[in-house]
Design an enzyme around this catalytic site. Structure first.
Site, PDB file in Angstrom:
ATOM      1  CG  ASP A 280      -3.509   2.484   3.673  1.00  0.00           C
ATOM      2  OD1 ASP A 280      -2.727   3.417   3.950  1.00  0.00           O
ATOM      3  OD2 ASP A 280      -4.348   2.015   4.480  1.00  0.00           O
ATOM      4  CE  LYS A 287      -2.072   0.106   6.054  1.00  0.00           C
ATOM      5  NZ  LYS A 287      -2.814  -0.172   7.298  1.00  0.00           N
ATOM      6  NE  ARG A 361     -10.887   6.097  10.388  1.00  0.00           N
ATOM      7  CZ  ARG A 361     -10.725   5.365  11.486  1.00  0.00           C
ATOM      8  NH1 ARG A 361     -11.050   5.843  12.679  1.00  0.00           N
ATOM      9  NH2 ARG A 361     -10.255   4.130  11.398  1.00  0.00           N
TER      10      ARG A 361
HETATM   11  N1  BES Z   1      -6.817  -0.004   4.772  1.00  0.00           N
HETATM   12  C1  BES Z   1      -6.650  -0.125   6.180  1.00  0.00           C
HETATM   13  C2  BES Z   1      -7.542  -1.185   6.802  1.00  0.00           C
HETATM   14  C3  BES Z   1      -7.287  -2.623   6.371  1.00  0.00           C
HETATM   15  C4  BES Z   1      -6.525  -3.460   7.154  1.00  0.00           C
HETATM   16  C5  BES Z   1      -7.866  -3.134   5.226  1.00  0.00           C
HETATM   17  C6  BES Z   1      -6.317  -4.787   6.777  1.00  0.00           C
HETATM   18  C7  BES Z   1      -7.664  -4.444   4.843  1.00  0.00           C
HETATM   19  C8  BES Z   1      -6.895  -5.271   5.619  1.00  0.00           C
HETATM   20  C9  BES Z   1      -6.998   1.211   6.842  1.00  0.00           C
HETATM   21  O1  BES Z   1      -6.712   2.339   6.104  1.00  0.00           O
HETATM   22  C10 BES Z   1      -6.199   1.290   8.088  1.00  0.00           C
HETATM   23  O2  BES Z   1      -5.011   1.374   7.986  1.00  0.00           O
HETATM   24  N2  BES Z   1      -6.869   1.278   9.247  1.00  0.00           N
HETATM   25  C11 BES Z   1      -6.213   1.334  10.494  1.00  0.00           C
HETATM   26  C12 BES Z   1      -6.955   2.326  11.340  1.00  0.00           C
HETATM   27  C13 BES Z   1      -6.225   2.748  12.586  1.00  0.00           C
HETATM   28  C14 BES Z   1      -4.984   3.539  12.217  1.00  0.00           C
HETATM   29  C15 BES Z   1      -7.138   3.582  13.424  1.00  0.00           C
HETATM   30  C16 BES Z   1      -6.224  -0.050  11.122  1.00  0.00           C
HETATM   31  O3  BES Z   1      -7.181  -0.808  10.910  1.00  0.00           O
HETATM   32  O4  BES Z   1      -5.247  -0.399  11.774  1.00  0.00           O
HETATM   33 ZN    ZN Z   2      -6.712   2.090   4.105  1.00  0.00          ZN
HETATM   34 MN    MN Z   3      -4.754   3.004   6.347  1.00  0.00          MN
END
Ligand code: BES
Ligand code: ZN
Ligand code: MN
Length: 508
Positions: A280, A287, A361
């Site tokens: 991801d 990110k 999601r």
């Molecule tokens: N895979 C990430 C969540 C995650 C963060 C998993 C840290 C393990 C460790 C997920 O896809 C993500 O990026 N979520 C975002 C959502 C936001 C953009 C609404 C997040 O948590 O920042």
């Molecule tokens: Zn993710």
């Molecule tokens: Mn993500």
């Protein structure tokens, strides 16, 4: 790989490099097996207890060297005294944790073979089978290492233990111990398979590799495996999932494993859905680089459901179990989806992709629609979904949500039995509104407040009225340091809880 077996006979006469015995906190004169060892050693253990070196505190390990010249009536070369903690706190999880710690201690001492008494079968109140199961489970989980890419093995963590023998004086117990060992090994196997996948780097574990591993594990276990490729998924209308896959050169693979334990009752089923983002990056909503490498583990939910179903194949509960993983990378390629894009999900709902990093999601939405269109009666999804989960609950428990109290409580109880804590968060109306979109039926982000809850709300829209539970494992799928049954790195969390859940549901 550690071999675990059962033997019966006299403890003090058993030839082994190390014999593991135990002590509850506060016990000053050891009884049972530990008492017998203490007597054969001429009171060495009770001496160390009165000196205060051995206290019985949870996880304490005291290694006593017992050469045969000095201790002619004690055959083992070492005695390892394990602290079991307070007897009021004792249970199978203590057995798993202390066993894991004890075996790591022996590995540091380069001990290759060991024997152990069956903890807690006396005053601890466990039955021998339960204790044997917990010992085998804790042992295998505790000495797990991922050293595939270390040419000389993982230096610094000592040697490898090769065999562990569970010893009981009563010959009638042998079959019970062996059955316990088999169950413990099946449970540990679920988590270890998941760990192996999560620990793989992104370049060596794209969706196609995940599908290969899932199918080869499935076939070996007698589980049916189907993989839908991009065309098949397009045919089904999975626009939300395909939108995530659009930015990657690696083709998506939709993995569906099934184990029909109750063929005559198709509605007696459990669908386990795991998030399967093999890496991801965040996509166009990229990110920041710090810590991004951890996103190789963004398929931990998928790994858990694959590990669980293959382990279930050896336990054979009377229930039809499915494992589904919509595997893909989330990359910022030239054909990647953009913030503001609208995609049409398999359910027919239009989704505004406000942030391409809220990709999990989107893939889960279509996987859930797939499960429902195939007759799912119960759905449990497991996903590394939100960074906010660790803000809300820390690293010690997964966040859980559900639209059905009985199923939600069953999931939490199954986790409790395997030492995997979960805490239920609410699906409150105020948070739900945060997912409202100005241009589509729903938006894939809900802003900063209650990030774990808004993610769950999003998924719940696709579960509809099907009994559904969502477990956010973003905070629990990786450990920074070794603790209890988890060495640092992937924990394999939820794999064992899902096995337990399927067994619990099958037995009513
Ligand atoms: N895979 C990430 C969540 C995650 C963060 C998993 C840290 C393990 C460790 C997920 O896809 C993500 O990026 N979520 C975002 C959502 C936001 C953009 C609404 C997040 O948590 O920042
Ligand atoms: Zn993710
Ligand atoms: Mn993500």
């Amino acid at each position: 790989m550690l071999e675990i077996k059962a033997a019966t006979g006299d403890l003090t006469g058993y030839e082994t490099p190390a014999l593991i015995v135990n002590l509850f906190e506060g016990v000053t004169s050891p009884g049972g097996a530990t008492g017998a060892v203490d007597r054969a050693l001429g009171g060495v253990l009770s001496g160390l207890i009165s000196d205060g070196e051995i206290t019985g505190r949870m996880g304490e390990t005291t290694l006593v060297h017992t050469p045969s010249l000095a201790y002619p009536s004690f055959a083992p070369s070492r005695a390892l005294v394990l602290g079991l903690g307070k007897s009021s706190d004792f249970g199978v999880e203590s057995v798993r944790r202390v066993t894991a710690g004890a075996l790591r201690r022996l590995e540091q001492a380069s001990v290759k073979r060991a024997a152990t008494i069956v903890h807690g079968a006396g005053i601890g109140g466990l039955d021998a089978g339960e204790s044997a199961e917990a010992i085998a489970e804790g042992a295998l989980l505790g000495v797990y290492r991922f050293e595939k890419y270390k040419s000389k093995g993982d230096e610094g963590s000592g040697g490898r233990l090769e065999s562990l023998t569970l010893l009981d004086v009563d010959p009638a117990k042998r079959l019970v111990l062996e059955a316990g060992i088999r169950r413990g090994a099946a449970y540990a196997g679920a988590a270890m398979a998941a760990r192996d996948m999560v620990n793989e780097p992104g370049n060596r574990f794209p969706p196609s590799r995940m599908a290969e591993v899932a199918c080869s594990m499935a076939r070996a276990a007698g589980v049916e495996c189907r993989v839908l490729d991009r065309d098949a998924v397009e045919e089904l209308g999975m626009g939300a999932y395909l939108g995530v896959a659009a930015g990657s050169d690696q083709p998506p693979k939709f993995i569906h494993l099934s184990l029909m334990g109750d063929v005559g009752n198709p509605s007696n089923n459990l669908w386990m859905i795991g998030k399967g983002i093999t890496f991801d990056t965040g996509g166009i909503s990229l990110k920041p680089p710090g810590g991004m490498s951890a996103m190789k583990g963004d398929m931990a939910g998928g790994a858990a459901v694959i590990g669980a179903i293959t382990a279930l194949a050896s336990l054979r509960p009377r229930i039809n179990v499915h494992a589904v993983v919509a595997a893909t990378e989330n990359m910022p390629g030239g054909s990647a989806q953009r913030p503001g894009d609208v995609v049409k999900s398999m359910s027919g709902k239009y989704i505004e992709v406000d942030n391409t990093d809220a990709e999990g999601r989107l893939t889960l939405a279509d996987a859930i629609s797939y499960a429902r269109s195939n007759g799912a009666e119960r759905i449990v999804d497991v996903a590394t979904l939100t960074g906010a989960a660790s803000i809300a609950l820390g690293r010690g428990q997964s966040a859980v949500f559900g639209n059905d109290d009985a199923l939600t409580e069953a999931v939490i109880a199954a986790g409790g039995r395997r030492g995997e804590a979960m805490w239920r968060l609410p699906l409150d109306e105020a948070s739900k509104k945060q997912n409202k979109s100005k241009v589509a039926d729903i938006k894939n982000t809900g802003g900063r407040p209650a990030g774990t809850i808004t993610a769950a709300h999003f998924i719940s829209e696709f579960a509809g009225r099907t009994p559904w539970v969502h477990v956010d494992i973003a905070a629990t799928s990786m450990a920074d340091s070794t603790d209890g049954v988890n060495p640092s790195g992937a924990t394999g969390v939820l794999a064992r809880s899902l096995v337990q859940l399927a067994e619990d549901l099958a037995s009513g």
